[in-house]
Design a protein around this motif. Structure first.
Motif, mmCIF file in Angstrom:
data_model
loop_
_atom_site.group_PDB
_atom_site.id
_atom_site.type_symbol
_atom_site.label_atom_id
_atom_site.label_comp_id
_atom_site.label_asym_id
_atom_site.label_seq_id
_atom_site.Cartn_x
_atom_site.Cartn_y
_atom_site.Cartn_z
ATOM 1 N N UNK A 252 18.175 -11.666 -7.515
ATOM 2 C CA UNK A 252 18.083 -12.847 -6.661
ATOM 3 C C UNK A 252 17.277 -12.506 -5.409
ATOM 4 N N UNK A 253 16.722 -13.544 -4.772
ATOM 5 C CA UNK A 253 15.932 -13.380 -3.547
ATOM 6 C C UNK A 253 16.713 -13.922 -2.358
ATOM 7 N N UNK A 254 16.462 -13.333 -1.177
ATOM 8 C CA UNK A 254 16.968 -13.931 0.059
ATOM 9 C C UNK A 254 16.046 -13.568 1.210
ATOM 10 N N UNK A 255 16.128 -14.352 2.282
ATOM 11 C CA UNK A 255 15.304 -14.066 3.454
ATOM 12 C C UNK A 255 15.992 -14.539 4.727
ATOM 13 N N UNK A 256 15.547 -13.969 5.843
ATOM 14 C CA UNK A 256 15.888 -14.414 7.193
ATOM 15 C C UNK A 256 14.573 -14.795 7.859
ATOM 16 N N UNK A 257 14.456 -16.035 8.356
ATOM 17 C CA UNK A 257 13.152 -16.495 8.821
ATOM 18 C C UNK A 257 13.209 -17.110 10.218
ATOM 19 N N UNK A 258 12.038 -17.154 10.825
ATOM 20 C CA UNK A 258 11.844 -17.862 12.092
ATOM 21 C C UNK A 258 10.517 -18.607 11.991
ATOM 22 N N UNK A 259 10.520 -19.879 12.348
ATOM 23 C CA UNK A 259 9.306 -20.691 12.317
ATOM 24 C C UNK A 259 9.063 -21.260 13.707
ATOM 25 N N UNK A 260 7.786 -21.287 14.100
ATOM 26 C CA UNK A 260 7.432 -21.807 15.428
ATOM 27 C C UNK A 260 6.184 -22.669 15.318
ATOM 28 N N UNK A 261 6.268 -23.871 15.865
ATOM 29 C CA UNK A 261 5.126 -24.784 15.887
ATOM 30 C C UNK A 261 4.274 -24.468 17.112
ATOM 31 N N UNK A 262 3.172 -23.746 16.907
ATOM 32 C CA UNK A 262 2.295 -23.383 18.016
ATOM 33 C C UNK A 262 1.650 -24.627 18.621
ATOM 34 N N UNK A 263 1.304 -25.582 17.774
ATOM 35 C CA UNK A 263 0.806 -26.891 18.204
ATOM 36 C C UNK A 263 1.474 -27.930 17.306
ATOM 37 N N UNK A 264 1.145 -29.194 17.500
ATOM 38 C CA UNK A 264 1.701 -30.231 16.637
ATOM 39 C C UNK A 264 1.228 -30.077 15.198
ATOM 40 N N UNK A 265 0.154 -29.317 14.977
ATOM 41 C CA UNK A 265 -0.433 -29.209 13.650
ATOM 42 C C UNK A 265 -0.357 -27.812 13.040
ATOM 43 N N UNK A 266 -0.098 -26.792 13.831
ATOM 44 C CA UNK A 266 -0.104 -25.414 13.337
ATOM 45 C C UNK A 266 1.268 -24.775 13.490
ATOM 46 N N UNK A 267 1.844 -24.333 12.376
ATOM 47 C CA UNK A 267 3.159 -23.683 12.362
ATOM 48 C C UNK A 267 3.033 -22.301 11.743
ATOM 49 N N UNK A 268 3.659 -21.331 12.374
ATOM 50 C CA UNK A 268 3.677 -19.951 11.869
ATOM 51 C C UNK A 268 5.110 -19.582 11.517
ATOM 52 N N UNK A 269 5.290 -18.978 10.352
ATOM 53 C CA UNK A 269 6.617 -18.562 9.892
ATOM 54 C C UNK A 269 6.598 -17.068 9.606
ATOM 55 N N UNK A 270 7.593 -16.360 10.133
ATOM 56 C CA UNK A 270 7.766 -14.939 9.851
ATOM 57 C C UNK A 270 9.161 -14.736 9.279
ATOM 58 N N UNK A 271 9.298 -13.784 8.359
ATOM 59 C CA UNK A 271 10.598 -13.569 7.728
ATOM 60 C C UNK A 271 10.741 -12.139 7.245
ATOM 61 N N UNK A 272 11.991 -11.724 7.123
ATOM 62 C CA UNK A 272 12.341 -10.514 6.396
ATOM 63 C C UNK A 272 12.806 -10.966 5.021
ATOM 64 N N UNK A 273 12.187 -10.451 3.959
ATOM 65 C CA UNK A 273 12.521 -10.897 2.605
ATOM 66 C C UNK A 273 13.026 -9.718 1.768
ATOM 67 N N UNK A 274 13.975 -10.016 0.898
ATOM 68 C CA UNK A 274 14.472 -9.045 -0.073
ATOM 69 C C UNK A 274 14.291 -9.666 -1.449
#
Length: 295
Positions: A252-274
C-alpha cells in the motif's frame, strides 16, 4: 492532447464573446476562475484532480458552474532506487465534467541492469481520464452531503513486453473510481474517500492482472487535510493496492503532504511518500514535488 482541446475550445470561446453584449461580456467570462483557492485540488500522478496519490471528487480547473477550466502539472518522485515523473493536462467543464491526460515515466536506474532491462530503462504509460460530478458540492450546500464523482482512467502501458515478462496478463487496462469529498469550511478540514476498481500492477506500470487472476478488485483511497490558511494546506493520504504479481510484492502507499498556492493560478505540493516494495526492491520512500498551473 492539449493542442486539439485548445483548438476545440478557442472557437467556442470566440463565439460566446461575439454573441454577448458588451455589458454582458464584462460580467461573464468562459474561463472565470471563480472557485475558492485549493478547492479544485492538486493533480494526482495519474492526471486526475485530487491529492498526490489519491483521487478526489474535485473537478480540475478554477471554473465555476458557468465556465471552463484548464490545468497542467509536472510531478517528480525521487526514490532510493527509482525516479518517477509524470506530466499532463486537464479540462474542467462547468465544474461538472473533467477530462484529463497524463504521461508517466518510471526510470529504473541501476535496477534496470539487475532486471535485465539495461541501466536507466524507463517504463512509460499514457493515462486518459474522465470524471463526472454526480451530486453535492465540496464546499457549499448540505454539510452532510459530500461532492460525489464517478471517474474512469484508461491506462496504456507502452512497455507491454516487459509487463508480460513479469507476469501481467495485459498491457492496458481501465480503472473506475467513485469519490466523496467534503471541505468542512468552519473547521478548515477536508475529508475524502475513494473506491477504486482496478487490476493494475503498480498503477499499471507493470501491466494489468495476471493469467491466473484477471479480475478487477476494489481498493480504497483516503485523504485528510487541514487548511492552515487560505493558501496553505497540510494532510495525509493512504491508498491500498492489489498484490497480484507472483515475482514482485506490491505494498500500500501513503504520504504526508503540504500544498501552497503561490498565486491564484500556481500551486506547489511537496510530500514524503512511502510506496513500499516495487519490482522486488523494498523501502521505496522518498520525496514528492509537484507544480500545478490552473485557470
Amino acid at each position: 492532447m492539449d493542442q486539439p482541446l485548445i483548438r476545440l475550445l478557442a472557437p467556442l470561446s470566440l463565439a460566446c464573446l461575439c454573441a454577448a453584449s458588451p455589458a454582458a461580456a464584462q460580467e461573464t467570462s468562459l474561463i472565470d476562475g471563480g472557485k475558492l483557492l485549493l478547492t479544485n485540488g492538486v493533480t494526482t500522478i495519474e492526471g486526475s484532480s485530487g491529492g498526490g496519490v489519491a483521487t478526489w471528487s474535485t473537478i480540475a480547473g478554477r471554473e465555476t458552474d458557468r465556465g471552463i477550466g484548464l490545468s497542467g502539472h509536472v510531478t517528480l518522485i525521487e526514490l532510493p532506487d527509482y525516479g518517477w515523473q509524470s506530466h499532463g493536462v486537464a479540462v474542467g467543464i462547468a465544474n461538472r465534467v473533467e477530462i484529463s491526460y497524463a504521461r508517466q515515466n518510471f526510470d529504473t536506474r541501476d535496477v534496470g541492469t539487475a532486471l535485465g532491462l539495461g541501466r536507466g530503462y524507463t517504463l512509460n504509460q499514457n493515462i486518459f481520464g474522465a470524471k463526472l460530478r454526480l451530486a453535492g458540492d465540496i464546499v457549499y450546500g448540505d454539510p452532510l452531503l459530500p461532492q460525489i464523482s464517478l471517474g474512469v482512467e484508461h491506462k496504456r502501458n507502452r512497455d507491454t513486453p516487459v509487463a508480460l515478462a513479469v507476469g501481467a496478463a495485459h498491457g492496458s487496462g481501465t480503472d473506475f473510481t467513485l469519490s466523496a469529498t467534503k471541505l468542512f469550511l468552519s473547521h478548515s478540514v477536508l475529508v475524502n474517500a475513494t473506491a477504486r476498481l482496478t487490476k493494475a500492477n503498480q498503477a499499471g506500470l507493470l501491466g494489468f492482472g495476471t493469467p491466473g487472476d484477471d479480475a478487477h478488485r476494489v481498493q480504497f483511497e483516503g485523504s485528510v487535510a487541514y487548511q492552515l490558511s487560505r493558501r496553505a494546506v497540510i494532510g495525509a493520504e493512504y491508498r491500498t493496492k492489489p498484490d497480484q504479481l507472483a515475482i514482485a510484492r506490491e505494498d500500500d502507499w501513503w504520504d504526508l503532504f503540504a500544498a501552497y498556492a503561490l498565486t491564484d493560478h500556481l500551486t506547489v505540493t511537496a510530500a514524503y511518500v512511502d510506496l513500499g516494495s516495487i519490482a522486488t526492491f523494498d523501502q521505496q520512500r522518498g520525496g514528492f514535488l509537484s507544480a500545478q498551473i490552473a485557470f
